[in-house]
Design a protein around this motif. Structure first.
Motif, PDB file in Angstrom:
ATOM      1  N   GLY A 148       0.805  -1.194  -0.089  1.00 14.50           N
ATOM      2  CA  GLY A 148       0.080  -0.048  -0.123  1.00 14.50           C
ATOM      3  C   GLY A 148       0.989   1.220   0.082  1.00 14.50           C
ATOM      4  N   ILE A 158      -8.757   0.411   0.173  1.00 15.31           N
ATOM      5  CA  ILE A 158      -7.386  -0.036   0.239  1.00 15.31           C
ATOM      6  C   ILE A 158      -7.531  -1.690   0.986  1.00 15.31           C
ATOM      7  N   TYR A 162      -1.190   2.742   4.905  1.00 18.39           N
ATOM      8  CA  TYR A 162      -1.877   3.931   4.203  1.00 18.39           C
ATOM      9  C   TYR A 162      -2.067   5.288   5.220  1.00 18.39           C
TER      10      TYR A 162
END
Length: 395
Positions: A128, A137, A154
């Motif tokens: 990510g 995500i 993230y």
């Protein structure tokens, strides 16, 4: 002391219209409450919030939420001065500690040295590493994470580092330990990050992943004394409900309750209201933000407001004459707006006690620290030099 118990309730992300500096954040025209009301086309039923002045505090009433003719409550808005629009900024400022220096954000993902250290410490690969919606995500990388045991890292437009992992693949204790280590990497001076957030999820595949209530925030230690510290030092009891305890890293808090949801949070409020104590209960209800604002889901946001309003009726009915309730928010998160980040907005301020003989406007209060200054003033505690108490205006 005017009130024996003060309940400060933060409707996380329930903004009341774009702040004057919204353009600096790219948030011109954001209006969480106004746009949710418009989305419901007059069917947003919030009778208890309406009764204490929710539409009165606005230049334009919320569709479906009538202006109260005689609210017997005080209403207004608060305007933030902190450099950011995150929960930490908002809550710290309420408690007399504005965040004047912008914390680090990572629009291009986290630098290699942070990622390498995370991988070395955890023995797991990072995938990510970009700004993204959490649900998006996890849907994209969750199945890979389940197979490999990688860490989904993230961020967002705020100063946050989030780590997502499937609870069946990485046990909660291990995820929290990794997040605690990540916290140690970004306490300055090179990188200063507001929150590390553990984002555990469950489910068999991308179509069925759901984030669980085992989220935990590892917040930057308060950089100075807050009103919670001042209250505690003066012997005033401080109770935290929801992520409030995490936001202040436990500082100045005597008793804390973790919320599974808004409704679980309101169960905790109902419980605390049965207790005989002298002090301040600081409540955060995060579902508006985490479940609906970031996911740009106005239907869910409006329903959450209506569900909260129903529970608010019980709170109002159970209040004693020497209780004070102050309802506000920490920032906006307009579910009809572009992107998935918080929105820079003014926030509501609704203040009620059964003992009030009248009601009226508190105007626009700035900074948010007026909120905490009022709590301190009530208990005869000094030390908040940022805000101005409005206690004397409550009659």
């Amino acid at each position: 002391m005017k009130f024996k118990r003060v309940f400060g309730l933060v409707m996380d992300s329930v903004g009341a219209g774009a702040a004057p500096d919204a353009n600096k954040f790219g948030d011109e025209g954001a209006d969480t409450l106004g746009h949710v009301g418009h989305h419901f086309a007059g069917k947003l039923a919030l009778p208890n919030l309406a009764k204490i002045g929710l539409s009165n505090l606005r230049e334009t009433p919320i569709e479906g939420v009538p202006v109260a003719d005689d609210p017997h409550a005080y209403y207004g808005k608060m305007r933030e001065i902190s450099a950011g629009k995150d929960s930490m900024d908002g809550h710290w400022e309420m408690m007399g500690l504005p965040v004047r220096k912008a914390l680090n954000t990572f629009p291009n993902g986290f630098p290699a040295d942070i990622i390498t250290k995370l991988e070395t410490f955890s023995g797991r690969k990072v995938i990510g590493n970009r700004p993204e919606s959490g649900t998006k995500i996890i849907a994209e990388l969750g199945e890979q994470q389940m197979k490999t045991g990688d860490l989904i890292v993230y961020t967002s437009g705020d100063s946050v580092l989030q780590i997502a992992a499937h609870e069946d693949v990485i046990p909660l204790a291990e995820l929290y330990k990794i997040c605690e280590y990540a916290r140690s990497l970004v306490n300055g001076p090179e990188y200063l990050v507001g929150r590390i957030i553990a984002r555990p999820y469950v489910g068999p595949d991308a179509d069925h992943f759901t984030r669980t209530a085992n989220r935990r925030d590892f917040t930057l230690e308060p950089t100075g004394e807050t009103d919670l510290d001042r209250l505690q030092a003066a012997g005033v009891r401080v109770v935290a409900v929801g992520k409030t305890n995490d936001i202040f890293s436990g500082h100045g808090i005597d008793e804390a309750y973790h919320n599974e949801s808004n409704m679980d949070g309101m169960d905790h409020v109902d419980h605390v209201m049965t207790e005989d104590f002298t002090g301040f209960c600081f409540i955060n209800l995060v579902d508006f933000d985490a479940m609906y604002g970031h996911r740009r889901n106005p239907d869910g946001f409006g329903q959450a407001l209506m569900d909260f309003d129903q529970r608010l009726g019980t709170v109002l009915a159970n209040m004693h004459d020497d209780d004070l309730l102050m309802i506000t928010a920490d920032h906006g998160n307009d579910p009809t707006y572009t992107g998935t980040d918080h929105t820079r907005e003014q926030v509501p301020l609704l203040v009620y006690s059964p003992s009030f003989k009248q009601g009226g406007s508190l105007g626009v209060r700035s900074p948010f620290a007026d909120f905490g200054a009022t709590v301190l003033d009530n208990f005869g505690v000094a030390g908040n030099h940022e805000g101005h108490s409005f206690l004397a205006e409550l009659k």
